[in-house]
Design a protein around this motif. Structure first.
Motif, short mmCIF file in Angstrom:
data_model
loop_
_atom_site.label_atom_id
_atom_site.label_comp_id
_atom_site.label_asym_id
_atom_site.label_seq_id
_atom_site.Cartn_x
_atom_site.Cartn_y
_atom_site.Cartn_z
N LYS A 147 0.84 -1.21 0.00
CA LYS A 147 0.00 0.00 0.00
C LYS A 147 0.87 1.26 0.00
CE LYS A 147 -4.01 -2.00 2.26
NZ LYS A 147 -4.86 -2.00 3.48
N GLU A 148 1.92 1.23 0.80
CA GLU A 148 2.83 2.37 0.86
C GLU A 148 3.55 2.57 -0.48
OE1 GLU A 148 6.63 4.13 3.40
OE2 GLU A 148 5.74 2.21 3.98
N GLN A 149 3.96 1.46 -1.09
CA GLN A 149 4.62 1.54 -2.39
C GLN A 149 3.69 2.15 -3.44
OE1 GLN A 149 5.48 -2.20 -4.36
NE2 GLN A 149 7.39 -1.37 -5.18
N PHE A 150 2.42 1.75 -3.41
CA PHE A 150 1.45 2.31 -4.35
C PHE A 150 1.29 3.81 -4.13
CE2 PHE A 150 -2.92 3.51 -5.40
CZ PHE A 150 -2.94 3.18 -6.75
N ALA A 151 1.19 4.21 -2.87
CA ALA A 151 1.03 5.63 -2.55
C ALA A 151 2.25 6.43 -3.03
CB ALA A 151 0.82 5.81 -1.05
N LEU A 152 3.43 5.87 -2.85
CA LEU A 152 4.65 6.54 -3.29
C LEU A 152 4.69 6.68 -4.81
CD1 LEU A 152 7.28 4.92 -0.90
CD2 LEU A 152 6.53 7.30 -0.89
N ARG A 153 4.24 5.63 -5.51
CA ARG A 153 4.20 5.70 -6.97
C ARG A 153 3.23 6.77 -7.45
NH1 ARG A 153 3.57 -0.22 -7.49
NH2 ARG A 153 1.50 0.34 -8.19
N MET A 154 2.10 6.89 -6.77
CA MET A 154 1.11 7.92 -7.14
C MET A 154 1.67 9.32 -6.88
SD MET A 154 -1.44 6.55 -8.53
CE MET A 154 -0.45 5.24 -9.18
N GLN A 155 2.37 9.48 -5.76
CA GLN A 155 2.98 10.77 -5.45
C GLN A 155 4.02 11.13 -6.49
OE1 GLN A 155 4.54 10.66 -1.48
NE2 GLN A 155 2.53 10.41 -0.54
N LYS A 156 4.79 10.14 -6.92
CA LYS A 156 5.82 10.39 -7.94
C LYS A 156 5.18 10.80 -9.26
CE LYS A 156 9.72 8.29 -10.29
NZ LYS A 156 10.50 7.07 -10.52
N ALA A 157 4.08 10.15 -9.61
CA ALA A 157 3.42 10.44 -10.88
C ALA A 157 2.81 11.83 -10.89
CB ALA A 157 2.33 9.40 -11.15
N THR A 158 2.36 12.30 -9.75
CA THR A 158 1.74 13.62 -9.68
C THR A 158 2.73 14.72 -9.31
OG1 THR A 158 1.07 13.27 -7.38
CG2 THR A 158 -0.53 12.69 -9.09
N GLY A 159 3.99 14.34 -9.08
CA GLY A 159 5.01 15.33 -8.77
C GLY A 159 5.00 15.80 -7.33
N GLN A 160 4.39 15.04 -6.44
CA GLN A 160 4.29 15.44 -5.03
C GLN A 160 5.22 14.65 -4.12
OE1 GLN A 160 0.19 14.84 -4.17
NE2 GLN A 160 -0.49 16.60 -5.35
N LEU A 161 6.12 13.88 -4.68
CA LEU A 161 6.99 13.02 -3.88
C LEU A 161 8.10 13.84 -3.23
CD1 LEU A 161 7.60 10.11 -3.04
CD2 LEU A 161 9.00 9.90 -5.09
N ASN A 162 8.13 13.84 -1.90
CA ASN A 162 9.13 14.62 -1.16
C ASN A 162 10.38 13.83 -0.83
OD1 ASN A 162 7.44 16.85 -1.14
ND2 ASN A 162 6.46 16.24 0.76
N ALA A 163 10.24 12.52 -0.70
CA ALA A 163 11.37 11.68 -0.30
C ALA A 163 11.55 10.55 -1.30
CB ALA A 163 11.12 11.12 1.10
N PRO A 164 12.22 10.82 -2.43
CA PRO A 164 12.36 9.78 -3.44
C PRO A 164 13.16 8.56 -2.98
CG PRO A 164 13.55 11.77 -4.08
CD PRO A 164 12.82 12.08 -2.82
N HIS A 165 14.01 8.72 -1.98
CA HIS A 165 14.78 7.59 -1.47
C HIS A 165 13.89 6.55 -0.80
CE1 HIS A 165 14.28 10.04 2.14
NE2 HIS A 165 14.51 8.94 2.83
N ARG A 166 12.72 6.96 -0.37
CA ARG A 166 11.79 6.06 0.34
C ARG A 166 11.33 4.92 -0.58
NH1 ARG A 166 10.86 3.55 4.52
NH2 ARG A 166 8.71 3.21 5.05
N ILE A 167 11.24 5.18 -1.89
CA ILE A 167 10.82 4.14 -2.84
C ILE A 167 11.78 2.96 -2.78
CG2 ILE A 167 10.48 3.60 -5.28
CD1 ILE A 167 9.57 6.51 -5.66
N LYS A 168 13.06 3.24 -2.79
CA LYS A 168 14.08 2.19 -2.74
C LYS A 168 14.00 1.42 -1.42
CE LYS A 168 19.04 1.44 -3.11
NZ LYS A 168 20.35 2.06 -3.31
#
Length: 61
Positions: free
Chosen positions: A23-44
């Motif tokens: 669920k968290e991974q999905f939320a991070l992907r959505m944030q990245k797609a909309t340009g709202q991702l603050n912590a890109p390292h969190r995906i890894k």
């Protein structure tokens, strides 16, 4: 979560944790797609923790 903590969990707890991580991974992907991702390292980190959790689940079986 550290590997020590993952090793101490039961199979059901690991499955629940894995569901939360997906669920968290999905939320991070959505944030990245909309340009709202603050912590890109969190995906890894989430991807790594998913892999570790899946490995622990396999070991428990």
């Amino acid at each position: 979560m550290e590997l020590k903590e993952l090793r101490q969990k039961s199979a059901t707890e690991l499955k629940n944790h894995l569901l939360d991580l997906h669920k968290e991974q999905f939320a991070l992907r959505m944030q990245k797609a909309t340009g709202q991702l603050n912590a890109p390292h969190r995906i890894k980190l989430v991807r790594r923790e998913i892999a570790q959790t899946m490995t622990m689940l396999t070991d428990k079986k």
